[in-house]
Design a protein around this motif. Structure first.
Motif, PDB file in Angstrom:
ATOM      1  N   SER A  58     -57.136  11.872  60.733  1.00 57.24           N
ATOM      2  CA  SER A  58     -56.216  11.903  59.547  1.00 57.24           C
ATOM      3  C   SER A  58     -57.385  11.231  58.630  1.00 57.24           C
ATOM      4  CB  SER A  58     -55.157  10.995  59.507  1.00 57.24           C
ATOM      5  OG  SER A  58     -54.784  10.113  60.011  1.00 57.24           O
ATOM      6  N   ALA A  59     -57.521  11.308  57.792  1.00 52.51           N
ATOM      7  CA  ALA A  59     -58.512  10.509  56.957  1.00 52.51           C
ATOM      8  C   ALA A  59     -58.196   9.024  57.046  1.00 52.51           C
ATOM      9  CB  ALA A  59     -58.348  10.846  55.361  1.00 52.51           C
ATOM     10  N   ASN A  86     -60.500  23.267  64.971  1.00 51.23           N
ATOM     11  CA  ASN A  86     -60.325  22.770  62.704  1.00 51.23           C
ATOM     12  C   ASN A  86     -61.794  21.773  62.774  1.00 51.23           C
ATOM     13  OD1 ASN A  86     -60.610  22.070  60.997  1.00 51.23           O
ATOM     14  ND2 ASN A  86     -58.051  21.486  60.326  1.00 51.23           N
ATOM     15  N   PRO A 111     -65.719  14.415  60.685  1.00 52.45           N
ATOM     16  CA  PRO A 111     -65.926  12.908  60.467  1.00 52.45           C
ATOM     17  C   PRO A 111     -65.744  11.451  61.280  1.00 52.45           C
ATOM     18  CG  PRO A 111     -64.485  14.373  58.697  1.00 52.45           C
ATOM     19  CD  PRO A 111     -64.834  14.659  60.302  1.00 52.45           C
ATOM     20  N   ARG A 118     -63.355  20.553  61.052  1.00 57.22           N
ATOM     21  CA  ARG A 118     -63.039  19.859  59.394  1.00 57.22           C
ATOM     22  C   ARG A 118     -62.916  18.229  59.758  1.00 57.22           C
ATOM     23  NH1 ARG A 118     -61.819  23.431  54.363  1.00 57.22           N
ATOM     24  NH2 ARG A 118     -63.730  22.422  53.285  1.00 57.22           N
ATOM     25  N   VAL A 119     -61.493  18.419  60.995  1.00 59.24           N
ATOM     26  CA  VAL A 119     -60.980  16.882  60.873  1.00 59.24           C
ATOM     27  C   VAL A 119     -61.399  16.737  61.907  1.00 59.24           C
ATOM     28  CG1 VAL A 119     -58.760  16.201  62.028  1.00 59.24           C
ATOM     29  CG2 VAL A 119     -58.741  18.034  60.268  1.00 59.24           C
ATOM     30  N   SER A 152     -62.262   8.896  52.429  1.00 57.12           N
ATOM     31  CA  SER A 152     -62.224   9.876  51.838  1.00 57.12           C
ATOM     32  C   SER A 152     -61.641  10.410  52.552  1.00 57.12           C
ATOM     33  CB  SER A 152     -63.567  10.390  51.425  1.00 57.12           C
ATOM     34  OG  SER A 152     -64.732  10.785  52.260  1.00 57.12           O
ATOM     35  N   ASP A 153     -60.695  12.172  51.982  1.00 55.31           N
ATOM     36  CA  ASP A 153     -60.427  13.207  52.890  1.00 55.31           C
ATOM     37  C   ASP A 153     -60.337  14.413  51.990  1.00 55.31           C
ATOM     38  OD1 ASP A 153     -59.690  14.102  50.349  1.00 55.31           O
ATOM     39  OD2 ASP A 153     -57.502  13.499  49.851  1.00 55.31           O
ATOM     40  N   ARG A 154     -60.467  15.550  52.540  1.00 53.82           N
ATOM     41  CA  ARG A 154     -61.731  16.143  53.215  1.00 53.82           C
ATOM     42  C   ARG A 154     -61.279  16.739  51.712  1.00 53.82           C
ATOM     43  NH1 ARG A 154     -59.155  15.606  57.397  1.00 53.82           N
ATOM     44  NH2 ARG A 154     -56.638  16.514  57.368  1.00 53.82           N
ATOM     45  N   LEU A 155     -60.690  17.100  50.675  1.00 55.26           N
ATOM     46  CA  LEU A 155     -60.767  17.346  49.405  1.00 55.26           C
ATOM     47  C   LEU A 155     -61.645  16.656  48.598  1.00 55.26           C
ATOM     48  CD1 LEU A 155     -57.128  18.247  48.893  1.00 55.26           C
ATOM     49  CD2 LEU A 155     -58.791  19.435  49.554  1.00 55.26           C
ATOM     50  N   GLY A 156     -61.826  15.261  48.880  1.00 58.40           N
ATOM     51  CA  GLY A 156     -62.956  14.580  47.825  1.00 58.40           C
ATOM     52  C   GLY A 156     -62.689  13.194  47.149  1.00 58.40           C
TER      53      GLY A 156
END
Length: 164
Positions: A106-107, A42, A48, A44-45, A124-128
């Motif tokens: 995690s965010a 993953n 960051p 996207r995880v 910020s999280d992956r959804l913005g």
């Protein structure tokens, strides 16, 4: 009413988005291994966390950074949006066992890693979604955090099916 975020100067915003963080060489190496292992499954995880590792500074020569958030640390923080204070533990596992533990992937884990008491960050999280987080206290991984854990165990848990 003007939101506190809009009232800040541009330099303050940059500092809140990316405050200085400190990671020891051993912590950096361990976190890189976690991120690289997660990268294939993953990206996207993992991305960051890799960004935070890259911008982290080493502790001053000959000094430890005991008051910095690292894996296993108990962190008391204030959620600026909800004006709520919580104490959580930052862990390696991608699926923490309980609501007192947050994965470093995690965010919240990414936002807190390397931070010191008194520092704030816009997480910020992956959804913005974005929210302000302020670190109030950090307890070293090997120290027992019985007071924080006990006070949180006595807090009522949300009913089953409640996502909060």
């Amino acid at each position: 009413m003007t939101s506190p975020r809009l009232a800040r100067k541009p330099d303050d915003e940059v500092c809140l988005r990316r405050p200085p963080i400190v990671l020891s060489a051993a912590d950096r190496e361990h976190l890189q291994a976690i991120a690289f292992n997660a990268l294939l499954a993953n990206p996207r995880v993992a991305g960051p966390l890799l960004d935070e590792i890259d911008r982290a500074e080493p502790p001053p020569e000959g000094a430890q950074a005991p008051d910095r958030v690292r894996l296993g640390s108990w962190v008391e923080y204030r959620d600026g949006d909800q004006c709520e204070t919580r104490t959580v533990r930052i862990v390696e596992t991608a699926h923490p066992e309980n609501n007192l533990e947050f994965s470093v992937l995690s965010a919240l884990g990414v936002a807190l890693i390397g931070m010191a008491p008194g520092q704030s960050i816009i997480a910020s999280d992956r959804l913005g979604s974005e929210w302000l987080v302020q670190v109030l206290r950090v307890t070293r991984p090997h120290e027992r955090q019985s007071d924080a854990a006990e006070s949180l165990t006595n807090r009522p848990r949300p009913p089953d099916g409640d996502p909060s």
